[in-house]
Each structure stands twice: as structure tokens, then as C-alpha cells.
Design an enzyme around this catalytic site. Structure first.
Site, PDB file in Angstrom:
ATOM      1  N   CYS A 267      -4.805   2.431  -3.580  1.00  0.00           N
ATOM      2  CA  CYS A 267      -3.562   2.986  -3.002  1.00  0.00           C
ATOM      3  C   CYS A 267      -2.399   2.008  -3.179  1.00  0.00           C
ATOM      4  O   CYS A 267      -1.578   1.824  -2.266  1.00  0.00           O
ATOM      5  CB  CYS A 267      -3.728   3.343  -1.532  1.00  0.00           C
ATOM      6  SG  CYS A 267      -4.967   4.598  -1.243  1.00  0.00           S
TER       7      CYS A 267
ATOM      8  N   GLN B  68      -4.081  -5.229   7.170  1.00  0.00           N
ATOM      9  CA  GLN B  68      -5.030  -6.222   6.658  1.00  0.00           C
ATOM     10  C   GLN B  68      -4.850  -7.581   7.335  1.00  0.00           C
ATOM     11  O   GLN B  68      -5.455  -8.565   6.905  1.00  0.00           O
ATOM     12  CB  GLN B  68      -4.862  -6.380   5.135  1.00  0.00           C
ATOM     13  CG  GLN B  68      -5.067  -5.112   4.337  1.00  0.00           C
ATOM     14  CD  GLN B  68      -6.532  -4.658   4.303  1.00  0.00           C
ATOM     15  OE1 GLN B  68      -7.461  -5.412   4.658  1.00  0.00           O
ATOM     16  NE2 GLN B  68      -6.769  -3.420   3.884  1.00  0.00           N
TER      17      GLN B  68
ATOM     18  N   HIS C 122       0.870  -1.187   0.000  1.00  0.00           N
ATOM     19  CA  HIS C 122       0.000   0.000   0.000  1.00  0.00           C
ATOM     20  C   HIS C 122       0.908   1.240   0.000  1.00  0.00           C
ATOM     21  O   HIS C 122       2.024   1.199   0.518  1.00  0.00           O
ATOM     22  CB  HIS C 122      -0.844  -0.050   1.280  1.00  0.00           C
ATOM     23  CG  HIS C 122      -1.894   0.995   1.403  1.00  0.00           C
ATOM     24  ND1 HIS C 122      -1.612   2.282   1.788  1.00  0.00           N
ATOM     25  CD2 HIS C 122      -3.238   0.946   1.226  1.00  0.00           C
ATOM     26  CE1 HIS C 122      -2.740   2.983   1.847  1.00  0.00           C
ATOM     27  NE2 HIS C 122      -3.742   2.200   1.505  1.00  0.00           N
TER      28      HIS C 122
ATOM     29  N   ASP D 225       3.462  -4.170   7.854  1.00  0.00           N
ATOM     30  CA  ASP D 225       2.188  -3.472   7.721  1.00  0.00           C
ATOM     31  C   ASP D 225       1.097  -4.483   8.074  1.00  0.00           C
ATOM     32  O   ASP D 225       0.798  -5.392   7.301  1.00  0.00           O
ATOM     33  CB  ASP D 225       2.050  -2.970   6.278  1.00  0.00           C
ATOM     34  CG  ASP D 225       0.693  -2.324   6.018  1.00  0.00           C
ATOM     35  OD1 ASP D 225      -0.261  -2.587   6.765  1.00  0.00           O
ATOM     36  OD2 ASP D 225       0.584  -1.568   5.025  1.00  0.00           O
TER      37      ASP D 225
ATOM     38  N   LYS E 259     -10.227  -0.607  10.394  1.00  0.00           N
ATOM     39  CA  LYS E 259     -10.404  -1.824   9.585  1.00  0.00           C
ATOM     40  C   LYS E 259     -10.694  -3.031  10.463  1.00  0.00           C
ATOM     41  O   LYS E 259     -10.855  -4.142   9.977  1.00  0.00           O
ATOM     42  CB  LYS E 259      -9.144  -2.095   8.767  1.00  0.00           C
ATOM     43  CG  LYS E 259      -8.860  -1.045   7.699  1.00  0.00           C
ATOM     44  CD  LYS E 259      -7.690  -1.471   6.848  1.00  0.00           C
ATOM     45  CE  LYS E 259      -7.033  -0.321   6.131  1.00  0.00           C
ATOM     46  NZ  LYS E 259      -7.803   0.236   5.042  1.00  0.00           N
TER      47      LYS E 259
HETATM   48  C1  LIG Z   1      -2.279  -2.747   3.664  1.00  0.00           C
HETATM   49  C2  LIG Z   1      -2.653  -1.363   4.087  1.00  0.00           C
HETATM   50  N1  LIG Z   1      -1.725  -0.584   4.644  1.00  0.00           N
HETATM   51  C3  LIG Z   1      -1.992   0.669   5.048  1.00  0.00           C
HETATM   52  C4  LIG Z   1      -3.247   1.212   4.897  1.00  0.00           C
HETATM   53  C5  LIG Z   1      -3.495   2.610   5.373  1.00  0.00           C
HETATM   54  O1  LIG Z   1      -4.403   2.635   6.420  1.00  0.00           O
HETATM   55  P1  LIG Z   1      -4.791   4.022   7.097  1.00  0.00           P
HETATM   56  O2  LIG Z   1      -5.415   4.844   6.012  1.00  0.00           O
HETATM   57  O3  LIG Z   1      -5.752   3.664   8.161  1.00  0.00           O
HETATM   58  O4  LIG Z   1      -3.534   4.628   7.610  1.00  0.00           O
HETATM   59  C6  LIG Z   1      -4.238   0.449   4.311  1.00  0.00           C
HETATM   60  C7  LIG Z   1      -5.584   1.027   4.082  1.00  0.00           C
HETATM   61  O5  LIG Z   1      -6.223   0.798   3.073  1.00  0.00           O
HETATM   62  C8  LIG Z   1      -3.940  -0.871   3.903  1.00  0.00           C
HETATM   63  O6  LIG Z   1      -4.870  -1.645   3.333  1.00  0.00           O
END
Ligand SMILES: Cc1ncc(COP(=O)(O)O)c(C=O)c1O
Length: 413
Positions: free
Chosen positions: A370, A205, A126, A202, A228
Site C-alpha cells: 500500500c 508503525q 502508506h 501516521d 498492529k
Molecule cells: C504506515 C501505515 N499507515 C496506515 C496503515 C493503515 O492501517 P489500517 O488498515 O489499520 O487503517 C498501515 C497499515 O498497513 C500502515 O502501515
């Protein structure tokens, strides 16, 4: 099928939003990878703190301030337990995982990386786990290296040792928000540590969907984001090894992150408060605590089992109905994937599909998610993504299949 693992009808009753209709149709929410819905238990916990005991935390000595501070710190303890952390002090609250990764980039990485160093990322990251490293790379002359994908949408680790040679950090997602792929983190962490690199995971998910144990992963940093995982937006956090948190300089300066301030300078507060500058999202942290209680009561093993069986059902139904006309970008093996299903319907733009599907009350995401470097690898500008969670059932998948059929018919004319 899924009832054997979770009582989905009972879970659905906890989510007030699922009772509403859209365009006269039952709301079918299939966008939890973007943000999940919230159960009444989370809404009540946040409402209760505002109605009954709200005050700023760590500042007042009066009763309600102490109550709110205790609830805020209890939430930290719940998160620590969920992640398998050794102590609540290893959890830093941030506003989301994006801020958690930036905290590592601005604090740890700027103290430890210089020109010529390398950071290894993957093609399935992401932007939250790419752009902070691009910014650092441009500022410091650090090199970004990319782990590619296999034809089955997993990480191709055949050249991993070469990529890690001389690297200071491996920044990798536990589970892809596009492909659904779940990565073998222990294997990656062992390789990174053998090469002398730190490992940032990260967990956006992963934490909502299956049991996570930061110690079993042997990670150095793990980020998560509450919205999430049935919690509110505005709160997330970072787990890090305590010795790293100790040596990391503060990221944001201001109130509460200090022990002493004089005209000449300041002394930082203890970990983790050293990284929590200013008034934090108090009710949100308490809401996150309630979300962790809810998920823990369901059991993350049961959540995973439910998602596996529902994902299998969805992949089978989609393939039966659409065959080669629907490309599914992600592994077929449900052992190595979660319930995030990215699709390209032959000849129809993702946004057009999502719009027709919305007419049927079905919420899916049409986007680059993203993950633009990944979109380039997949050679599409966007995909349609349906993502499954604890409140979804086979009827939701059936609604998706019918809605996609409508989109196909609509654009065939
Ligand atoms: C794998 C992953 N990392 C990071 C993020 C970013 O999350 P946040 O917008 O809550 O910081 C997301 C959100 O879609 C994500 O799916």
C-alpha cells in the site's frame, strides 16, 4: 541477545497461534507490520465482555451496561496514557487509522483548506496517508507536495522550508511500513509550525514499537490502529489537540454523536463522542485496552531495545548469506530504523519468493505494501517484507534466512 530486553519465550507462550504448524513446519510469523498476532490476555478480555457484561455503551442505566461503558471508557484512558495525551477526551475511537486520517481529511481539512492551499506528504507514505489527500486535492484544487528520500532511505529535508511555504498541513508517517525508517518528528513539526502548517502523524508503525509522546512530537493529529499493536482489528483512533477537536465539525452523523435532534436540526455531542456515531466496536475497544496493558507491562523501551537488537541480527545474517544478491531497501543504521525489512532477491519476483518461503512455515508479505508511490521511487513493483515484533527471536530470523535460501535455489534451477 534479545533475552536481555524481553523474555521472548514467555511472550511466545502468550500467543496461542504460535503453537500451530503450517505445512508440517513451525509457524514463523514475520508479518506484524501488516497485522500483529494477539495474546491470550486480549482474547480473554474480549471473550469476557461478551460472556459476562456485554451491552451497548452510553445507552443503558442497568448494571451490565454501566460495566461495559466503564470498560470502554477505561480503554480510552489507557490509550491516552500510552500516547502521552493530557486527557482521555483527546482520543477519538475509529475503526482503524485509515478512518482516523479520513476523519481529519473530511472534518478539519474541508473546513480549513481551499483552492491554492498545499498539503505536504512524503514519498514513504502508506496509501492511507495519501489517497484522502488526493481526494481532497481533486475536490478542492489543493496542491500535494512530496518530501523526497535520501539515498539512505530517510526523508530529504534539504528543501523542506520551500515545500512547506504556504502549506496548511504536513502529513507524515512516524515510521515507514516498507523501509523501516523512523522519522525525526519534532524536527518536522517545528518546521511545519514555523510555516503555519498543522502536523498529522501516521502512528500506525510507531505506537506498537517504541515510546510515543504526542506532546514531545508537538503534533496536531496522531492516528493509530489496534490490530498492529497486539489488539483486535476493527478499532483504532485519533489523538488531536483538544481545541482542534472542539472546532472540527462532525464527520459521520447518527446515534450517540448528538446532544439534541429536532426536525430543524441537531446539536452535536461533546468531544470525543461527537465523532463516535452509531454503535462502536465495543469489545474491540476493550481488547485494545488489554493490548495497551500488555505492551505497557513489557515496556515500550524494552520493546524498542528488543527490536533493535533483533533487526541488527537480521540485517547482519541476511547480508552475510546473500551479499549483493539481496537488496535491502531501508537504512542500515538501526538507530533510525525499526524491524521492518524490505528485500528484493535478485532476479526473483517477490510473490514467488513469498510462496516458497510459506512452504517453510514462514509468513512474509510480498506486495507493494500500500505504498505505490514509494515502489515507483524504489523502481520495483513489490518487495518481500519481513517484519519483527515482540514474539520474534533469532530462531525466527534463522528460519527466514534458510527459507530465502531455498527460494533462491528453487528459482536457480
Ligand atoms: C504506515 C501505515 N499507515 C496506515 C496503515 C493503515 O492501517 P489500517 O488498515 O489499520 O487503517 C498501515 C497499515 O498497513 C500502515 O502501515
Amino acid at each position: 541477545m534479545s533475552a536481555a530486553t524481553l523474555d521472548v519465550a514467555r511472550i511466545q507462550a502468550d500467543f496461542p497461534i504460535l503453537k500451530r504448524q503450517v505445512h508440517g513446519k513451525r509457524l514463523v510469523y514475520l508479518d506484524s507490520a501488516s497485522s500483529s498476532q494477539k495474546p491470550i490476555q486480549v482474547l480473554d478480555a474480549m471473550d469476557r465482555v461478551y460472556r459476562e457484561s456485554y451491552a451497548n455503551v452510553h445507552r443503558g442505566v442497568y448494571t451490565i451496561a454501566e460495566e461495559t461503558t466503564a470498560a470502554y471508557e477505561a480503554a480510552r484512558g489507557k490509550v491516552a496514557k500510552l500516547l502521552g495525551a493530557a486527557s482521555a477526551k483527546e482520543i477519538v475511537f475509529t475503526k482503524n487509522i485509515t478512518e482516523a486520517i479520513n476523519l481529519v481529511a473530511y472534518s478539519w481539512a474541508r473546513a480549513n483548506l481551499r483552492a491554492g492551499d498545499a498539503i505536504v506528504v512524503t514519498e514513504m507514505e502508506h496509501h492511507a496517508n495519501v489517497v484522502p489527500w488526493h481526494i481532497l486535492a481533486a475536490e478542492r484544487g489543493v496542491e500535494l507536495r512530496w518530501i523526497p528520500l535520501t539515498p539512505d532511505y530517510q526523508l530529504d529535508t534539504t528543501k523542506l522550508d520551500d515545500l512547506l511555504d504556504g502549506a496548511k498541513l504536513l502529513a507524515v508517517t512516524a515510521a515507514s511500513n516498507v523501509l523501516g525508517t523512523i522519522n525525526d518528528l519534532r524536527q518536522l513539526a517545528d518546521a511545519a509550525h514555523a510555516a503555519g502548517a498543522r502536523v498529522l502523524v501516521d502512528g500506525a508503525q510507531a505506537v506498537p514499537h517504541f515510546p510515543v509522546d504526542v506532546q514531545a512530537w508537538d503534533a496536531d493529529f496522531v492516528g493509530f490502529t489496534a490490530h498492529k499493536m497486539l489488539g483486535p482489528s476493527g478499532i483504532g483512533g485519533l489523538w488531536a489537540r483538544p481545541e482542534l477537536l472542539e472546532e472540527m465539525p462532525p464527520f459521520l452523523g447518527g446515534g450517540e454523536m448528538i446532544r439534541e435532534v429536532t426536525k430543524e436540526g441537531f446539536l452535536p455531542n461533546e468531544v470525543p463522542w461527537k465523532f463516535e456515531a452509531g454503535t462502536m466496536p465495543i469489545a474491540e475497544a476493550i481488547g485494545l485496552g488489554a493490548a495497551v496493558d500488555y505492551l505497557s507491562a513489557l515496556g515500550l523501551d524494552a520493546v524498542r531495545a528488543h527490536e533493535k537488537s533483533l533487526t541488527k541480527y537480521a540485517l547482519d545474517r541476511l547480508t552475510d548469506r546473500f551479499g549483493d544478491r539481496l537488496r535491502i531497501d531501508g537504512p542500515r543504521d538501526i538507530e533510525v530504523r525499526g524491524g521492518t525489512i524490505s528485500m528484493v532477491l535478485e532476479g526473483i519476483h517477490a510473490h514467488d519468493v513469498a510462496q516458497v518461503v510459506d512452504e517453510e512455515g514462514v509468513c512474509v508479505r510480498a506486495s507493494h505494501h500500500c505504498a505505490k508511490p514509494l515502489m515507483r521511487v524504489l523502481e520495483v513493483p513489490a518487495t518481500v517484507r519481513a517484519s519483527l515484533y515482540v514474539y520474534n527471536d533469532e530462531a525466527d530470523v534463522d528460519a527466514l534466512v534458510e527459507a530465502l535460501s531455498k527460494a533462491e535455489q528453487f528459482f536457480a534451477i
